[in-house]
Structures are given as C-alpha cells and as structure tokens.
Design a protein around this motif. Structure first.
Motif, mmCIF file in Angstrom:
data_model
loop_
_atom_site.group_PDB
_atom_site.id
_atom_site.type_symbol
_atom_site.label_atom_id
_atom_site.label_comp_id
_atom_site.label_asym_id
_atom_site.label_seq_id
_atom_site.Cartn_x
_atom_site.Cartn_y
_atom_site.Cartn_z
ATOM 1 N N ALA A 2 10.345 4.974 1.131
ATOM 2 C CA ALA A 2 10.990 3.971 0.304
ATOM 3 C C ALA A 2 9.937 3.259 -0.525
ATOM 4 O O ALA A 2 8.823 3.025 -0.064
ATOM 5 N N ASN A 3 10.293 2.924 -1.746
ATOM 6 C CA ASN A 3 9.448 2.080 -2.573
ATOM 7 C C ASN A 3 9.864 0.643 -2.327
ATOM 8 O O ASN A 3 11.037 0.301 -2.484
ATOM 9 N N VAL A 4 8.914 -0.181 -1.939
ATOM 10 C CA VAL A 4 9.179 -1.601 -1.714
ATOM 11 C C VAL A 4 8.346 -2.365 -2.730
ATOM 12 O O VAL A 4 7.117 -2.258 -2.740
ATOM 13 N N THR A 5 9.016 -3.116 -3.591
ATOM 14 C CA THR A 5 8.320 -3.916 -4.597
ATOM 15 C C THR A 5 8.405 -5.377 -4.199
ATOM 16 O O THR A 5 9.497 -5.921 -4.023
ATOM 17 N N PHE A 6 7.252 -5.999 -4.028
ATOM 18 C CA PHE A 6 7.161 -7.418 -3.679
ATOM 19 C C PHE A 6 6.936 -8.211 -4.954
ATOM 20 O O PHE A 6 6.078 -7.859 -5.768
ATOM 21 N N SER A 7 7.687 -9.313 -5.107
ATOM 22 C CA SER A 7 7.557 -10.158 -6.283
ATOM 23 C C SER A 7 7.572 -11.619 -5.852
ATOM 24 O O SER A 7 8.462 -12.046 -5.115
ATOM 25 N N ALA A 8 6.562 -12.361 -6.303
ATOM 26 C CA ALA A 8 6.462 -13.789 -5.982
ATOM 27 C C ALA A 8 5.612 -14.476 -7.036
ATOM 28 O O ALA A 8 4.704 -13.844 -7.609
ATOM 29 N N PRO A 9 5.857 -15.752 -7.283
ATOM 30 C CA PRO A 9 5.039 -16.488 -8.252
ATOM 31 C C PRO A 9 3.562 -16.550 -7.874
ATOM 32 O O PRO A 9 2.711 -16.712 -8.740
ATOM 33 N N THR A 10 3.259 -16.389 -6.604
ATOM 34 C CA THR A 10 1.868 -16.465 -6.147
ATOM 35 C C THR A 10 1.115 -15.144 -6.294
ATOM 36 O O THR A 10 -0.091 -15.109 -6.095
ATOM 37 N N LEU A 11 1.818 -14.073 -6.642
ATOM 38 C CA LEU A 11 1.176 -12.775 -6.852
ATOM 39 C C LEU A 11 0.777 -12.642 -8.317
ATOM 40 O O LEU A 11 1.525 -13.048 -9.205
ATOM 41 N N ASP A 12 -0.384 -12.058 -8.575
ATOM 42 C CA ASP A 12 -0.819 -11.833 -9.956
ATOM 43 C C ASP A 12 0.157 -10.928 -10.692
ATOM 44 O O ASP A 12 0.402 -11.086 -11.878
ATOM 45 N N LYS A 13 0.680 -9.941 -9.981
ATOM 46 C CA LYS A 13 1.684 -9.031 -10.519
ATOM 47 C C LYS A 13 2.500 -8.497 -9.356
ATOM 48 O O LYS A 13 2.118 -8.637 -8.198
ATOM 49 N N ASP A 14 3.638 -7.902 -9.657
ATOM 50 C CA ASP A 14 4.446 -7.297 -8.607
ATOM 51 C C ASP A 14 3.635 -6.195 -7.923
ATOM 52 O O ASP A 14 2.830 -5.520 -8.558
ATOM 53 N N VAL A 15 3.871 -6.045 -6.629
ATOM 54 C CA VAL A 15 3.158 -5.044 -5.838
ATOM 55 C C VAL A 15 4.191 -4.070 -5.277
ATOM 56 O O VAL A 15 5.111 -4.469 -4.573
ATOM 57 N N THR A 16 4.025 -2.791 -5.596
ATOM 58 C CA THR A 16 4.916 -1.753 -5.073
ATOM 59 C C THR A 16 4.143 -0.902 -4.080
ATOM 60 O O THR A 16 3.042 -0.436 -4.372
ATOM 61 N N VAL A 17 4.734 -0.723 -2.905
ATOM 62 C CA VAL A 17 4.116 0.076 -1.856
ATOM 63 C C VAL A 17 5.138 1.089 -1.345
ATOM 64 O O VAL A 17 6.333 0.941 -1.549
ATOM 65 N N TYR A 18 4.635 2.110 -0.674
ATOM 66 C CA TYR A 18 5.492 3.104 -0.030
ATOM 67 C C TYR A 18 5.610 2.739 1.440
ATOM 68 O O TYR A 18 4.617 2.414 2.081
#
Length: 127
Positions: A2-18
């Motif tokens: 599964a691709n899991v994309t994390f998004s938060a104002p504290t992240l420089d950019k969205d992070v997608t992981v497997y």
C-alpha cells in the motif's frame, strides 16, 4: 503493498511510503519506521493524541474497517465519530474519516493520512 502518504503542516512536503498490508504494525508504527512524527502519548487508543484523518485513494470499495473498542470509545467521546458513522462502520464496513494512528492497521489500499503534527493541536481536516 500500500502507498501511505502522510501530510501535515509540520512536514516540509508530503511523505509517501510503501507499507505491507496487514503486517500487524499500526499506522503509527509505519510512521515511526519512516521517521514521520505523528504526535502520540499513550499509544494504546485511550488518549486520542494520534488522531488522523484517513482518505482512501483507491477507487475500489474500502477494506474492512476493524475499529477497536478503544478507538470507538475515544473517537466517540472526542466528537470525531457519530452514532450513525459507528453504525456504518460496524454494519456496512464504511470507515469513518477520523481514526487513531495507534489502532489503525494498514490494508492493501492507498491512503492519505492527514494530521496536525503538533501535540495537542487539532487542525480542521474537513475537506
């Protein structure tokens, strides 16, 4: 997988992981393994500090919901899940938008995970 994309104002950019579906690690465990800091305190589903909004990105029907009893109670008490949403989850396998990262088990579906990124700070995730 599964691709899991994390998004938060504290992240420089969205992070997608497997993530391997159903490997019994919670979404919080997947985040920690990939150095994504989701706020958490108890890590047991009782405090609600790891509140996340999950959006299923696949066009297929969402996988089984599997809300834990602790998650049902914590989300309900914190006003993040109505009785109707709970009934939909239990009867029709329609997942609620809000979940707890420490209780959510990754399934074989691509998801977007949104969170505030700051302990004790809740952002408006209604989109």
């Amino acid at each position: 997988m599964a691709n899991v994309t994390f998004s938060a104002p504290t992240l420089d950019k969205d992070v997608t992981v497997y993530a391997v579906a159903g490997d019994n690690r919670t979404l919080l465990g997947v985040a920690k393994q990939n150095n994504v800091a989701i706020p958490c305190q108890c890590q047991d589903g009782e405090c609600g500090s790891c509140l996340i909004k999950v959006t299923i990105l696949d066009k297929k029907r969402p996988a089984a919901v599997n809300l834990t009893e602790k998650e049902k109670l914590t989300l309900s008490v914190n006003g993040k899940m109505t009785k109707a949403q709970l009934a939909d989850a239990e009867t029709n396998d329609i997942p609620p938008h809000y979940r707890l990262a420490c209780q959510y088990i990754v399934r074989n579906e691509d998801i977007l995970v949104e969170f505030s990124g700051e302990p004790g700070v809740e952002i408006d995730l209604r989109r």
